[in-house]
Design an enzyme around this catalytic site. Structure first.
Site, short mmCIF file in Angstrom:
data_model
loop_
_atom_site.label_atom_id
_atom_site.label_comp_id
_atom_site.label_asym_id
_atom_site.label_seq_id
_atom_site.Cartn_x
_atom_site.Cartn_y
_atom_site.Cartn_z
N THR A 1 1.08 -1.43 0.22
CA THR A 1 -0.23 -0.13 0.35
C THR A 1 1.25 1.58 -0.10
O THR A 1 0.47 1.85 -0.50
CB THR A 1 -0.80 0.06 1.80
OG1 THR A 1 -1.64 -0.96 1.26
CG2 THR A 1 -1.64 1.09 1.03
N PHE B 1 0.22 10.32 -8.09
CA PHE B 1 0.76 7.96 -8.03
C PHE B 1 -0.24 7.26 -8.69
O PHE B 1 -0.36 6.18 -8.86
CB PHE B 1 -0.58 8.18 -6.74
CG PHE B 1 -0.40 8.63 -5.13
CD1 PHE B 1 1.33 8.99 -4.78
CD2 PHE B 1 -1.18 9.34 -4.63
CE1 PHE B 1 1.70 10.20 -3.62
CE2 PHE B 1 -0.75 9.80 -3.33
CZ PHE B 1 0.82 10.29 -3.41
N TRP C 1 2.64 1.69 -3.95
CA TRP C 1 1.60 1.35 -4.57
C TRP C 1 1.17 3.51 -4.54
O TRP C 1 1.28 3.92 -5.42
CB TRP C 1 0.06 1.20 -4.40
CG TRP C 1 -0.81 1.62 -4.93
CD1 TRP C 1 -0.88 0.70 -6.03
CD2 TRP C 1 -1.85 2.67 -5.01
NE1 TRP C 1 -2.35 1.45 -7.03
CE2 TRP C 1 -2.61 2.46 -6.14
CE3 TRP C 1 -2.23 3.32 -4.48
CZ2 TRP C 1 -3.85 4.20 -6.25
CZ3 TRP C 1 -3.12 4.70 -4.77
CH2 TRP C 1 -3.94 4.77 -5.80
N HIS C 2 1.42 3.84 -3.02
CA HIS C 2 1.58 5.47 -3.15
C HIS C 2 2.64 6.50 -3.66
O HIS C 2 2.35 7.74 -4.52
CB HIS C 2 1.14 6.33 -2.70
CG HIS C 2 -0.47 5.68 -1.54
ND1 HIS C 2 -0.58 4.74 -0.34
CD2 HIS C 2 -1.46 6.50 -1.09
CE1 HIS C 2 -1.64 4.75 -0.60
NE2 HIS C 2 -2.73 6.28 -1.52
N GLY C 3 3.68 5.50 -4.05
CA GLY C 3 4.78 6.31 -4.28
C GLY C 3 6.26 5.23 -3.75
O GLY C 3 5.86 4.99 -2.94
#
Lengths: 472, 398
Positions: free
Chosen positions: A314, A472, A317-319
Site C-alpha cells: 500500500t 500516484f 503503491w502511493h509512491g
C-alpha cells in the site's frame, strides 16, 4: 486534464455532455462509444504519447480476460501472465528509478534513467488486474466487447484518480443504465460541491502545508502542527473532492460509481480510519492480496506477515520512496497493535479520547506521507513533539492562521458528516410535507451554483493546482 | 416542483458551460494585456503534432483559455473585493493590507544570509569598478546613487507576524556599499540621507514602490551637494525656485494596482513647477519630441501613475538645455531616475538618461566612450543591487 481546469469545465465537459445527450438514449452502443472517445481525448490531453501504454493495458486486460475465463485451457496461466504483465508495466514506469537509485546509493555503478510516470497508471493497472482475476475466479464473465472493457478502464471521470472500479461495479450500467434529470441534477450538484472542496478548501490549506513543510530551520511546534493538520485536511478535501466530482460526473451519464470515502476523520481507531479512507483501494488490497495470502484464517505469525506485505505494498503503491514504505509499515504496526495488543482496551475508552487518539496517529501518518524524504519526516515529527528549531510559536504560524482563518474554520464541519445530517433532516421534513423544505432543495442547487462560480473565479485568480493523487 | 427545479438547474448550468466558450470565441482577440496584473495575456498556441504528443499544447491552451475568459477582469476585481472586504485577509494578491497607512508587498519568510550576499557581491563590485575607471579615463566622474525601495523605507509598517526582511536588507545594503567603496566607487546612500532628514513618511508613496516627488527632490539636493563638494559648479533648483503641488487626480500605484485600485487612500502624485523654467529640447530614443517633464492626464478625474514623470521608461532620453558652459550628465538606472530627471536636467547642459533594460543600441561602455560625459550617475533601488541583468549589467564581457 484536471477537473478544475478551464478547458475541462468550459470546453471538454459541455462538449461531452452535448454530444452524449444528442445521441438517442436507445443507441446505448453509440453513447458508450461517445464516452470512450471523449475519455481517450481526456487522457490524450496530457500528451498523445500516453495513449499507447493505456491501449496496451486495456489490451492485456481484454486478452487476459478472454483467456482466463473459467473452462478455458490454461486459464490460471493466462491470468497469471496478464497480472504479471500489468505488474511489469507498473513496475517499470513507477519503480525503476527508485530501484536503481537505491542500487546507486549502495555504491553500484548504475545510471538512473528519467522515466515519466504516466498519469493514472496505478489506478487503471489495478482495475485491469481486478478484472482479469475476477474473470478467472468466475465472479464476472469475460467481456466480449473490447470497447465496453475499454470504457470500463478509461472512463474519464475516474480514470486518473479512481475510485478503483471492479468490473461488477460498472458492468450492468454499461449495457442497461438509464439517465434521468434527477440523477443528472444530483450529479451536477455533487460535482460543484466537489470542485469547491478542491479549489476553495484544499488549495488554500495546501498553502499552509507547503509553507510548513518548507520551513526547515524556521519550524516551530505550532507551525509543524499547523502544517500537519492543514495537510491532513488538504489531502481529504483534494481527494474526496475529486471523488465527488468523479461520482457526480458518473451519475450525469447514468453510472453509479462506488463511494471512496465515508468521513474518515470521524474515526476512533486506525482500523476504522482505513475502513473509511480510500475504500476502493482498501477493498482491492483485501480482495486481491490479503485474502489470497491467507487473510485472517491462518496463524498469528502468518497474519502479521500478510499485514506487513499488504501495507508495504500500500505504501509503495502511493509512491516509490522510502517515506511511503515507512508510512505503510507505520499503518501495519498500528493495525497489528489494534488487532492483537491494545484494541480491546481502546474500545473501553471514551469516544472523545479514541477520536483524539485516531486523529493524532492519522496526522502523524500524513506527515510521513507528505515529507520529501526521511530527513524531513524526522524534522517535522520531532518539531511536532517539542524539538522545534524555532521554538513554540512564530509569526509565520500566526500569518497562516490569520490568512487562512476561514478555510481552517470551515474545513472542520466540512470534514464531518454535517451535510449528511442536514440532508437527512431536510428529507424528513420534506417527506412530512413541509413546503419550506421543498424550497430548501432549491437552496442546495443555488449554493452549488454559487460554489461553481466562486471556484471558477479562484481558478482564474490562482491558476490550476494539480490534484495531489495525480502523482500516484 | 422538483422536476421544474431539476430542469431549470440543468438548463442554467449547461447555459453557463456553453456561454464561456462562446464568449472566448467572440471576444478573445480584444485584449492582449492584463493592466491590473501588469502582464501580457497568453497567446493562443499553435496546434502542432509535437505539442499534442508531449501535452504542451494542452497546458498552453489552458493558459490562453483562462486569460481570455469573458469578464475575467471584472470577476477578478470582485474576487479581490471579497478577499479584502468580506474575508478580511491580511494579504491579498501579494499585498499586505495590515500595514497601517501604506501598502507593502508580502515577502516570503525565507531569507538569504549575509554570507550569501558576500559571496555574490564581488563580481558585481568589480564590474562597477571597471565602469568607474572607464568613466574616469574618459574625463568624467562616476557616482552610484542607491535608494531604499518603498518596502524597505516603510519596513517598520510591516505587522509583527510578517517578515519585513529588515535585518536582511540592512545587511545586504551594507555589504553592497562596502564592496563598491572598497573598489573606489563613490557611493551616495539615500537611505542615510533620508534618515538624516528625519525619515519623513511623505518622501515615499503609500501605494507605489517608488518614492514620491519630495523624496526625489531631497535626493536631487543630496546629489548636487555631493557634486559641489567634489568641486563641480552647477546651478541648483532651490525650494524657492520650485512650487510643489499635489495633483487632484487619483493616483494608481503599483501596489494598489494589484488590488484593482480598491484600497481607499488619499495618495496623490506630486510635481513641482519651476519659477523660471529651464527650457530644453527633448529626444526620446533618438527622435525629437515635445513631451513635457510631467505627462498629465487630460482631466482631473482621470487616474495618473508614476509614469507621469518623464512619461515613463525609455531606452534613451536626452534633454538639451543649450548651456555649453555647464557640464553634461549621463544618468542610467531603474525607474527611480524618472522623477529625478525632471530636476537634474536643470543643473546641466545636457542630460542623457539610459534605461539599460530597454536600451540596446550600444553597450554602456561604448556609450560613455562616444559621449564623454562629465558626470555619470547610476540610480538604483536596493532591490536591484544584486541583479546582474538590466541596469545591473554595467560591464558586459571581460
Amino acid at each position: 486534464m484536471a477537473f478544475s481546469s478551464m478547458t475541462f469545465l468550459f470546453a471538454f465537459l459541455p462538449a461531452a455532455v452535448v454530444c452524449y445527450f444528442l445521441l438517442p438514449a436507445k443507441w446505448r452502443t453509440a453513447r458508450n462509444g461517445c464516452l470512450l472517445l471523449f475519455s481517450l481525448a481526456f487522457y490524450a490531453w496530457g500528451g498523445v504519447r500516453l495513449l499507447p501504454l493505456l491501449a496496451l493495458s486495456v489490451g492485456i486486460s481484454y486478452v487476459g480476460g478472454r483467456l482466463a475465463a473459467p473452462g478455458r485451457p490454461r486459464a490460471r496461466a493466462a491470468m497469471a501472465a496478464a497480472v504479471a504483465l500489468h505488474v511489469v508495466l507498473l513496475g517499470y514506469f513507477k519503480y525503476t528509478g527508485f530501484f536503481l537509485e537505491n542500487l546507486a546509493a549502495l555504491g553500484l555503478s548504475v545510471s538512473v534513467p528519467k522515466i515519466l510516470l504516466p498519469a493514472g497508471i496505478s489506478f487503471y493497472t489495478f482495475q485491469g488486474i481486478a478484472y482479469v482475476v475476477d474473470v478467472y475466479r468466475g465472479t464476472v464473465p469475460a467481456e466480449r466487447s473490447a470497447a465496453r472493457l475499454a470504457l470500463f478502464m478509461v472512463f474519464f471521470p475516474q480514470l486518473l484518480q479512481g475510485p478503483i472500479l471492479r468490473y461488477q461495479d460498472m458492468a450492468a450500467d454499461l449495457t442497461a443504465r438509464r439517465e434521468t434529470a434527477a440523477d443528472a441534477t444530483a450529479g451536477a450538484i455533487r460535482f460543484c460541491f466537489g470542485l469547491a472542496k478542491k479549489v476553495l478548501l484544499a488549495d488554500a490549506l495546501g498553502q499552509i502545508a507547503d509553507g510548513a513543510f518548507a520551513a526547515g530551520g524556521r519550524l516551530t511546534v505550532g507551525l509543524a502542527w499547523l502544517g500537519a493538520l492543514a495537510y491532513t485536511l488538504q489531502l481529504y478535501f483534494d481527494f474526496s473532492g475529486y471523488t465527488d466530482m468523479a461520482l457526480g460526473l458518473g451519475r450525469v451519464f447514468g453510472f453509479r460509481l462506488p463511494e471512496n470515502f465515508d468521513y474518515p476523520y470521524v474515526s476512533r481507531s486506525a482500523t476504522e480510519f482505513w475502513r473509511r479512507w480510500h475504500r476502493t483501494l482498501s477493498f482491492w488490497f483485501r480482495d486481491y492480496v490479503y485474502i489470497p495470502l491467507g487473510g485472517n484464517r491462518c496463524s498469528r505469525r502468518r497474519q502479521v506477515f500478510n499485514l506487513l506485505v499488504v501495507w508495504m505494498l500500500t505504501g509503495l503503491w502511493h509512491g516509490s520512496a522510502w517515506n511511503f514504505v515507512l508510512w505503510g509499515l507505520y499503518y501495519a504496526a498500528l493495525l497489528m497493535g489494534e488487532k492483537f495488543l491494545w484494541g480491546k482496551r481502546l474500545e473501553r475508552l471514551p469516544g472523545a479520547v479514541r477520536h483524539v487518539y485516531a486523529m493524532v496517529l492519522v496526522t502523524v501518518g500524513w506527515v510521513l506521507f507528505r515529507s520529501a524524504d526521511l530527513g524531513q519526516v524526522g524534522q517535522m515529527v520531532s518539531a511536532m513533539f517539542g524539538a522545534a528549531p524555532g521554538g513554540a510559536w512564530s509569526g509565520e504560524a500566526a500569518y497562516y492562521v490569520r490568512q487562512y482563518a476561514w478555510e481552517l474554520v470551515l474545513a472542520i464541519p466540512a470534514a464531518l458528516p454535517v451535510k449528511d445530517w442536514l440532508a437527512a433532516r431536510l428529507e424528513a421534513r420534506r417527506a412530512a410535507g413541509s413546503r419550506a423544505a421543498v424550497t430548501l432543495t432549491w437552496g442546495v442547487g443555488l449554493l452549488a451554483f454559487a460554489l461553481l462560480g466562486w471556484s471558477v473565479v479562484r481558478i482564474l485568480s490562482t491558476g490550476v493546482q494539480s490534484f495531489l493523487y495525480f502523482q500516484f | 416542483m422538483e422536476r421544474n427545479f431539476q430542469r431549470a438547474f440543468l438548463a442554467v448550468v449547461l447555459a453557463v458551460l456553453l456561454a464561456v466558450p462562446a464568449g472566448v470565441a467572440l471576444w478573445s482577440h480584444r485584449e492582449t494585456s492584463a493592466y491590473y496584473e501588469n502582464r501580457a495575456l497568453a497567446e493562443r498556441p499553435a496546434l502542432t503534432w509535437a505539442g499534442l504528443w508531449d501535452g504542451t499544447f494542452g497546458s498552453e491552451l489552458e493558459s490562453w483559455y483562462s486569460d481570455h475568459a469573458p469578464g475575467r477582469t471584472t470577476l477578478l476585481k470582485w474576487d479581490t473585493a471579497v478577499q479584502m472586504e468580506v474575508l478580511r485577509r491580511p494579504v491579498v494578491n501579494g499585498i499586505v493590507l495590515d500595514a497601517g497607512d501604506v501598502l507593502v508587498p508580502f515577502l516570503e519568510y525565507q531569507e538569504y544570509t549575509p554570507v550569501a550576499y558576500s559571496s555574490t557581491v564581488g563580481p558585481i563590485a568589480e564590474e562597477f569598478a571597471k565602469l568607474d575607471a572607464h568613466v574616469e579615463a574618459n574625463g568624467g566622474s562616476f557616482y552610484f546613487v542607491g535608494f531604499p525601495e518603498q518596502r524597505v523605507y516603510f519596513q517598520d509598517a510591516f505587522p509583527g507576524y510578517l517578515n519585513s526582511h529588515e535585518d536582511e536588507a540592512a545587511a545586504a545594503d551594507a555589504i553592497f556599499r562596502e564592496a563598491l567603496e572598497a573598489e573606489g566607487v563613490a557611493f551616495l546612500d539615500m537611505r542615510e540621507v533620508y534618515d538624516g532628514l528625519g525619515h519623513p513618511a511623505d518622501f515615499y508613496s503609500a501605494v507605489d514602490h517608488h518614492y514620491n516627488y519630495y523624496g526625489a527632490y531631497a535626493a536631487y539636493r543630496a546629489i548636487l551637494d555631493a557634486l559641489t563638494a567634489d568641486g563641480w559648479d552647477v546651478p541648483v533648483l532651490t525650494e524657492e525656485d520650485l512650487t510643489f503641488q499635489e495633483l487632484p487626480n487619483p493616483y494608481i500605484g503599483s501596489r494598489n494596482r494589484k488590488l484593482y485600485n480598491l484600497w481607499p487612500n488619499e495618495d496623490r502624485a506630486i510635481i513641482a513647477a519651476q519659477a523660471a523654467p529651464v527650457p530644453f529640447t527633448r529626444y526620446d530614443n533618438g527622435t525629437r519630441t515635445d513631451k513635457p517633464l510631467f505627462v498629465l492626464p487630460a482631466a482631473e478625474d482621470l487616474p495618473t501613475t508614476y509614469d507621469l514623470y518623464m512619461g515613463g521608461d525609455f531606452g534613451e532620453t536626452i534633454l538639451d538645455t543649450g548651456r555649453p558652459e555647464l557640464p553634461d550628465v549621463l544618468v542610467f538606472g531603474d525607474s527611480f531616475t524618472n522623477a529625478l530627471e525632471t530636476l537634474l536636467y536643470a543643473s546641466f547642459d545636457e542630460m542623457h538618461a539610459l534605461d539599460l533594460r530597454h536600451y540596446t543600441e550600444k553597450t554602456l561602455k561604448d556609450y560613455i566612450t562616444d559621449y564623454q560625459p562629465d558626470i555619470v550617475l547610476c540610480v538604483m533601488n536596493d532591490t536591484f543591487y544584486y541583479t546582474p541583468t538590466g541596469n545591473g549589467d554595467v560591464w558586459p564581457g571581460p
